[in-house]
Enzyme design. Sequence first.
Site, short mmCIF file in Angstrom:
data_model
loop_
_atom_site.label_atom_id
_atom_site.label_comp_id
_atom_site.label_asym_id
_atom_site.label_seq_id
_atom_site.Cartn_x
_atom_site.Cartn_y
_atom_site.Cartn_z
N ARG A 173 0.83 -1.20 0.00
CA ARG A 173 0.00 0.00 0.00
C ARG A 173 0.87 1.25 0.00
O ARG A 173 0.58 2.24 -0.68
CB ARG A 173 -0.93 0.00 1.22
CG ARG A 173 -2.10 -0.95 1.13
CD ARG A 173 -3.09 -0.73 2.25
NE ARG A 173 -2.68 -1.29 3.51
CZ ARG A 173 -3.08 -2.48 3.98
NH1 ARG A 173 -3.84 -3.25 3.25
NH2 ARG A 173 -2.69 -2.90 5.17
N PHE A 202 -11.68 -5.17 -5.66
CA PHE A 202 -11.74 -6.02 -4.46
C PHE A 202 -11.24 -5.21 -3.26
O PHE A 202 -10.37 -5.63 -2.50
CB PHE A 202 -10.88 -7.28 -4.63
CG PHE A 202 -11.12 -8.02 -5.93
CD1 PHE A 202 -12.16 -8.92 -6.04
CD2 PHE A 202 -10.30 -7.82 -7.03
CE1 PHE A 202 -12.37 -9.61 -7.23
CE2 PHE A 202 -10.50 -8.49 -8.21
CZ PHE A 202 -11.55 -9.40 -8.33
N ASP A 227 -16.10 -3.33 -4.89
CA ASP A 227 -16.18 -4.61 -4.18
C ASP A 227 -17.60 -5.14 -4.33
O ASP A 227 -18.56 -4.36 -4.40
CB ASP A 227 -15.83 -4.44 -2.70
CG ASP A 227 -15.44 -5.76 -2.03
OD1 ASP A 227 -14.23 -5.95 -1.77
OD2 ASP A 227 -16.34 -6.58 -1.79
N SER A 228 -17.74 -6.45 -4.38
CA SER A 228 -19.07 -7.04 -4.52
C SER A 228 -19.88 -6.94 -3.24
O SER A 228 -21.10 -7.06 -3.25
CB SER A 228 -18.96 -8.51 -4.94
OG SER A 228 -18.26 -9.26 -3.95
N ASP A 266 -6.48 -7.03 -6.24
CA ASP A 266 -6.12 -7.77 -5.02
C ASP A 266 -7.29 -8.67 -4.64
O ASP A 266 -7.97 -8.44 -3.63
CB ASP A 266 -5.78 -6.79 -3.90
CG ASP A 266 -5.30 -7.49 -2.64
OD1 ASP A 266 -4.81 -8.64 -2.75
OD2 ASP A 266 -5.42 -6.91 -1.54
N CYS A 295 -3.08 -14.10 -3.31
CA CYS A 295 -2.85 -14.51 -1.91
C CYS A 295 -3.12 -16.00 -1.74
O CYS A 295 -3.24 -16.49 -0.61
CB CYS A 295 -3.71 -13.70 -0.95
SG CYS A 295 -5.48 -13.93 -1.18
#
Length: 394
Positions: free
Chosen positions: A211, A227, A249-250, A298, A338
């Site tokens: 970040r 995301f 984002d969902s 991400d 990830c």
Amino acid sequence: MYPVIKLKAGKEDSLLRFHPWVFSGAIASLPEDLEEGDAVSVVDHQGRLLGNGHYQIGSIAVRMLTRDDSPLDGAFYHQRLESALALRRALGLARPDNDAYRLVHGEGDFLPGLIVDVYGPTAVMQAHSAGMHFARGIIAQELVNLPGVEIKNVFYKSETTLPYKAALDPQNDYIIGSYATDVATENGLKFHVDWLKGQKTGFFLDQRDNRQLLEHYSHGRRVLNMFCYTGGFSVYAMRGGAEHVTSVDSSAKAISLTKANVSLNFPLDEQRHTAVATDAFDYLAQMEPGAFDLIVLDPPAFAKHRSAIRNALRGYQRLNARAIEKITPGGFLFTFSCSQAISKEQFRLAVFSAAAQTGRRVRILHQLTQPADHPINIYHPEGEYLKGLILSID
């Protein structure tokens, strides 16, 4: 010694090379009355002690904690926690403008099965083994007893991380203390952390360094954070001087939390930020080419098990191809995986395939990984899970 697990001949080799796991196929014999989470002593086929650990049912049968017959008591946990804290202090993480960091990273801190994240006065503990679940009270007490760090509350959050076959029925709750504040500070920025109902321990501390790197690339750019979850990348981009930041984002709850974090840090500058609750793939498909100069990808883990690797790689390729195709010439792409089951080489190949599909000129500027408070035990390479690339797109 604890109840003894004996290994087959030759199966002690990995432990002699300091790997922290004993696999079920390596075991020659074990006590009939052994229960999941019990402390055990592991010996080779000749009866020589290899160390103590926690027994569990499954392919990973023992997570080793010692290389001798030291008892797994409060003194043991205190010593390991003090060692972990000393490393974070050496890294300069515990300071007035940064009170959010990972204190214990499982095998990387020689405490397999245990995660502890610190958010100001609250430590959030997560057990990934029955043994650590049963030791939670001792560990919590040693956390608040650590010298020179103000941990007053310990929240236990293991409902989704413990082996389901163990039938432990854990309850997410405070072991010590109670709710104080949900605001933590990372590199001078404030974040609401939802350890009560949020993902993982409430915040993705493993992206802190990445970040900060994004902040330096954001000045004057139109940034898209896919995301976004709690909006960590978005807040850093705004501090970096981004012209505008869009967070996607969902989850409507994630979008709400992102908005709250933007407001917490930039109450007079919220017009530079737009938050959208929608599917990431749909958003990229419908997005106008050239709408953004910097895109962050991400996503959550596409492959949590090896059986899902093939589909996961297709997902990474599809996602990155969309972003590379649409980004402004001269733009930057921060892309991550990830998924522990996906290797660095596999992820890089998926991104390479995505770039080739678009036909654009792409250069790798940085190859990223998890930060130093998520250390990787050199004898346990499986602990390296986060991988990322910063790409320049012409």
